[in-house]
Design a protein around this motif. Structure first.
Motif, short mmCIF file in Angstrom:
data_model
loop_
_atom_site.label_atom_id
_atom_site.label_comp_id
_atom_site.label_asym_id
_atom_site.label_seq_id
_atom_site.Cartn_x
_atom_site.Cartn_y
_atom_site.Cartn_z
N THR A 71 14.69 -25.31 22.78
CA THR A 71 15.12 -26.06 21.59
C THR A 71 16.42 -25.49 21.04
OG1 THR A 71 12.80 -26.47 21.03
CG2 THR A 71 14.40 -26.83 19.29
N TYR A 87 19.26 -26.44 23.28
CA TYR A 87 19.63 -27.84 23.08
C TYR A 87 20.49 -27.99 21.83
CZ TYR A 87 19.15 -32.76 21.83
OH TYR A 87 19.41 -34.06 21.46
N ALA A 88 20.04 -27.34 20.74
CA ALA A 88 20.81 -27.39 19.49
C ALA A 88 22.21 -26.84 19.73
CB ALA A 88 20.11 -26.61 18.40
N THR A 121 24.48 -29.32 21.82
CA THR A 121 25.02 -30.49 21.12
C THR A 121 26.27 -30.12 20.31
OG1 THR A 121 23.45 -30.12 19.34
CG2 THR A 121 22.84 -31.78 20.96
N HIS A 123 25.27 -39.17 24.75
CA HIS A 123 23.98 -38.48 24.63
C HIS A 123 23.19 -39.02 23.44
CE1 HIS A 123 20.83 -35.58 24.30
NE2 HIS A 123 21.21 -35.31 23.07
N LEU A 124 23.86 -39.14 22.30
CA LEU A 124 23.21 -39.69 21.11
C LEU A 124 22.60 -41.06 21.41
CD1 LEU A 124 25.42 -39.12 17.95
CD2 LEU A 124 23.22 -38.12 18.50
N GLY A 167 27.52 -38.21 11.66
CA GLY A 167 28.61 -37.47 12.30
C GLY A 167 29.58 -36.86 11.31
N ASN A 175 30.42 -32.82 10.82
CA ASN A 175 30.20 -32.01 12.02
C ASN A 175 31.48 -31.39 12.56
OD1 ASN A 175 27.56 -32.60 11.84
ND2 ASN A 175 27.50 -34.04 13.55
N LYS A 211 18.25 -22.85 13.92
CA LYS A 211 16.84 -23.03 14.30
C LYS A 211 16.03 -21.77 14.00
CE LYS A 211 17.42 -27.18 15.49
NZ LYS A 211 18.53 -27.30 14.55
N GLU A 227 20.61 -35.82 9.22
CA GLU A 227 21.07 -36.40 10.47
C GLU A 227 19.90 -36.49 11.45
OE1 GLU A 227 24.57 -35.68 12.41
OE2 GLU A 227 25.81 -35.85 10.63
N GLN A 251 19.51 -36.52 14.65
CA GLN A 251 19.40 -35.58 15.76
C GLN A 251 18.86 -34.23 15.29
OE1 GLN A 251 23.15 -34.62 17.65
NE2 GLN A 251 22.15 -34.33 19.61
N GLN A 252 19.37 -33.79 14.15
CA GLN A 252 18.93 -32.50 13.60
C GLN A 252 17.47 -32.58 13.16
OE1 GLN A 252 20.76 -29.70 13.30
NE2 GLN A 252 22.50 -30.64 14.31
N GLN A 254 15.29 -32.22 16.08
CA GLN A 254 15.24 -30.82 16.53
C GLN A 254 14.31 -29.99 15.66
OE1 GLN A 254 19.22 -29.26 16.78
NE2 GLN A 254 19.82 -30.68 18.38
N LEU A 255 14.25 -30.32 14.37
CA LEU A 255 13.34 -29.59 13.48
C LEU A 255 11.88 -29.89 13.83
CD1 LEU A 255 15.21 -30.03 10.07
CD2 LEU A 255 14.86 -27.90 11.31
N ASP A 290 10.90 -30.58 16.85
CA ASP A 290 10.71 -29.76 18.06
C ASP A 290 10.36 -28.33 17.68
OD1 ASP A 290 11.25 -31.87 19.66
OD2 ASP A 290 13.32 -31.30 20.11
N ALA A 291 11.08 -27.81 16.69
CA ALA A 291 10.84 -26.43 16.27
C ALA A 291 9.41 -26.26 15.76
CB ALA A 291 11.84 -26.02 15.20
N ASP A 301 7.13 -26.19 18.69
CA ASP A 301 7.22 -24.87 19.34
C ASP A 301 6.36 -23.85 18.60
OD1 ASP A 301 9.08 -25.99 20.98
OD2 ASP A 301 10.81 -25.21 19.88
#
Lengths: 352, 327
Positions: A62, A65-66, A69, A261-262, A274, A277, A314, B84, B86-87, B90-91, B93-94, B97
């Motif tokens: 994870t 991946y973060a 990106t 990818h998005l 976006g 970023n 993360k 966002e 995507q973020q 990911q959270l 996913d975290a 995990d």
């Protein structure tokens, strides 16, 4: 073109100092990314101790991946910064690229790959626009790309509403070519029961290519030269304009990869995303040892900077810290990483 | 220097306020529910991941509800958020995990969250969706959805505007790209007999919101109703209305202390509440019920927490509840 401190004493044989051989260890210590590597190790150890779930294979995937990106964009942005310029439109360009791809395919009812191709050309054109505007006009890149950033933000929303009637694109997952494009841009590779995203491969490939360009090609020398001193570079015959346009096209290419990818990961793109970023990409490059003033830095450093960013953002979640303080911790961590980075670089240069 | 300091300290000790402030807050806190776990089930961990931006009052109320239920059900409650898609994915996913025992997630950007919810299901973690995503929740494999159907809520607003005899309304969207917001304005357009226009403003920038509404009201004098989509924006719309010397009535989605006060004093027409406290509270409670007893609420349909039209009549008691951060 890094400025090094002059050798404190002359060697006994009055040899030409340009012909001095430096030991491989000293060469390693002089690399721009050394500080960020030390920072990354420190951040990794910190979260490994603080958060129990941080070290699991799934968590590492994870985090990677973060990082990827961010890293896919941080690498070309770092190259651009070594060339002495900024691109503030990099963040929204990712969304623009994804929107163009999706909407072109949908509206033309074309194979998805057609949209992907059109999107590549159009995104590169935005990069060329940034570069040409910069070399043909007077304002600094900060201002020019700020204009591009605002225009793209408006165009993303305006065109999406105009064409799709809503703020997000229509689903293209049932169209021809979607699954093969998804394989290329958003698939998952399972190694030993752990799912790794393909963006990690894209990221590493971009780091490798960018490093090769910087260290092994004439174009790489040009990039360092235009960032180190534009007038001097022009005087010795470096094609400044071409180099800068190329660098902006590099950022556009990165935006295209991230955008696809998005799109293929989520199938539908939100037009308002976006924004903001672009600063994260710049931060990643700076943590990785790029100087804001240009002429110094590396692609590997930018990748490590993205990794630090991914681990921090993360890791805070794995450590179960209060999310209200999230941005504070993020900022503090980044500042510490940057300071450590600067300190390591100073030490390295002092021992030369 | 010292004399000044003493004088200031002295003044601050003497000059106590007999109204408001921390003391009043403490008195209100005493009226709030609190306590210990009421069950002896194991200490499970539930994670809630929302699409909220930083510093959003609405999500504070949702969290208050969730935390209250977590205390009662002996749950360790984790909260994280990112605006966002995507973020946010990911959270999630975290959280997977971390092997949490239950996940509560918002589907404001459903397509982005699809894979993440599927991964949670694959890992055997029950998922409850809240607030947004009533249409996708079941298809994604979530147990239940708790929230308000945005289209239905919008329709309720349109009808209420008809009841009030309005002719020309403005729908203020403060988050570009939020599908739920679009649905609210669409729903209102559907049932409203007059004319309805959309106005986009930058919700993270209050002065921009105010000047945007103000300019619109100045440009179009016929507008007699402004509908904002979030409680903090209602107050700003009132300021904009004053600035533009407009006669428009300000109505809003969601509730907070200021909105309840505004309803009471008549500066606001009505509010459409979706009871965020209930969304957080029920989400945790339903996960607990599922873990403990495999109970699922709603019969495969979303469990609706709104729309509830709030007017001057109910504003009084709601103001007290809003003050303590539960309405």
């Amino acid at each position: 073109m890094s400025a090094t401190a002059p050798a404190p004493h002359k060697p006994a044989k009055a040899a030409d100092e340009r012909l001095l051989t430096t030991s491989p260890l000293k060469k390693l210590l002089g690399r721009p990314e050394l500080g960020s590597v030390v920072g990354a190790v420190a951040v990794f150890l910190f979260f490994a101790i603080i958060a129990d779930s941080f070290l699991q294979a799934n968590s590492i995937a994870t985090v990677l991946y973060a990082a990827s990106t961010i890293g896919i964009m941080a690498v070309p942005v770092a190259l651009l910064m070594i060339g002495g310029e900024f691109d503030l439109s990099a963040g929204v360009m990712v969304t623009t690229s994804a929107l163009m791809s999706s909407m072109f395919s949908y509206q033309m009812t074309a194979n998805v790959w057609v949209g992907v191709g059109v999107s590549l050309l159009a995104t590169l054109a935005i990069g060329v626009f940034n570069g040409v505007m910069l070399i043909r006009t007077d304002p600094p890149s900060f201002i020019i790309t700020l204009g591009t950033f605002l225009m793209l933000t408006g165009m993303n929303l305006g065109f999406t509403k105009l064409i799709s009637g809503t703020v997000s694109t229509k689903s293209i997952s049932d169209m021809e070519g979607f699954s093969s494009a998804k394989d290329v841009f958003a698939s998952t590779i399972t190694i030993g029961g752990v799912d790794f995203k393909i963006t990690i491969v894209w990221w590493l490939a971009m780091v490798a290519v960018a490093t090769w360009i910087l260290l092994r090609t004439r174009a790489g020398n040009w990039i360092f030269a235009v960032g180190g001193g534009e007038q001097a570079a022009r005087a010795v015959g470096v094609p400044v304009g071409r180099t800068k346009i190329g660098l902006y096209m590099g950022v556009a290419f990165g935006a295209w990869v991230s955008g696809q990818h998005l799109l293929f990961n989520y199938d539908v793109v939100q037009s308002g995303e976006g924004v903001g970023n672009e600063l994260i990409y710049i931060i990643a490059a700076v943590i990785g040892g790029c100087l804001i003033t240009g002429g110094y830095g590396s692609a590997v450093g930018a990748a490590v900077g993205a990794l630090i960013f991914g681990m921090t953002s993360k890791g805070i979640v794995y450590a179960e810290w209060n999310p209200d303080w999230f941005k504070f911790f993020l900022g503090a961590m980044l500042l510490l990483a940057t300071l450590l980075n600067a300190w390591v670089r100073k030490r390295a240069e002092a021992t030369k | 220097m010292g004399a000044v300091l003493v004088a200031v300290l002295g003044a601050s000790l003497v000059g106590c306020s007999s109204t408001g402030g921390k003391r009043a807050e403490d008195a209100r806190k005493a009226a709030q529910a609190s306590g210990r776990a009421a069950v002896d089930t194991p200490r499970w961990t539930f994670a809630m991941i929302t699409h909220s931006g930083d510093g959003d009052t609405f999500w504070d109320i949702v969290q208050n509800g969730a935390k209250q239920a977590a205390v009662k059900d002996n749950i360790k409650f984790l909260y994280s958020h990112h605006d966002e898609a995507q973020q946010q994915a990911q959270l999630v996913d975290a959280a997977i995990d971390k092997k949490v025992d239950g996940i509560i997630v918002t589907l404001a950007k459903p397509d982005a969250m699809k894979a993440a919810v599927a991964r949670a299901r694959k890992a055997g973690i029950p998922v409850v969706t809240v607030n947004s995503g009533s249409e996708e929740s079941k298809a994604f494999g979530a147990l239940t959805h708790i929230g308000q159907d945005e289209t239905i809520a919008g329709e309720a607003v349109g009808e209420e505007l008809n009841k009030r005899g309005k002719k020309k309304a403005l729908c203020v969207l403060h988050e570009q790209g939020n599908v739920g917001h679009e649905q609210r304005c669409e729903g209102a357009k559907k049932t409203f007999k007059g004319e309805m226009k959309n106005l986009y403003v930058e919700g993270t920038n209050m002065p921009d919101v105010q000047s945007g509404i103000e300019a619109k009201l100045q440009a179009d004098k016929d507008i007699d109703a402004v509908v904002t989509l979030g409680a903090p924006f209602a107050d700003t719309a009132v300021k904009a209305k004053e600035g533009a010397n407009s006669k428009a009535e300000i109505d809003t989605f969601d509730l907070n202390e200021k909105v309840a006060g505004g309803l009471k004093s008549g500066t606001l027409g009505f509010a459409v509440d979706q009871q965020p406290y209930l969304q957080g509270y029920e989400a945790v409670d339903l996960l607990w019920l599922y873990k403990y007893n495999a109970d699922v609420l709603g019969g495969g349909k979303p469990v609706l927490t709104g729309p509830q039209i709030v007017t001057k009549d109910q504003a009084g008691e709601l103001e007290d509840y809003a003050k303590r951060g539960t309405r």
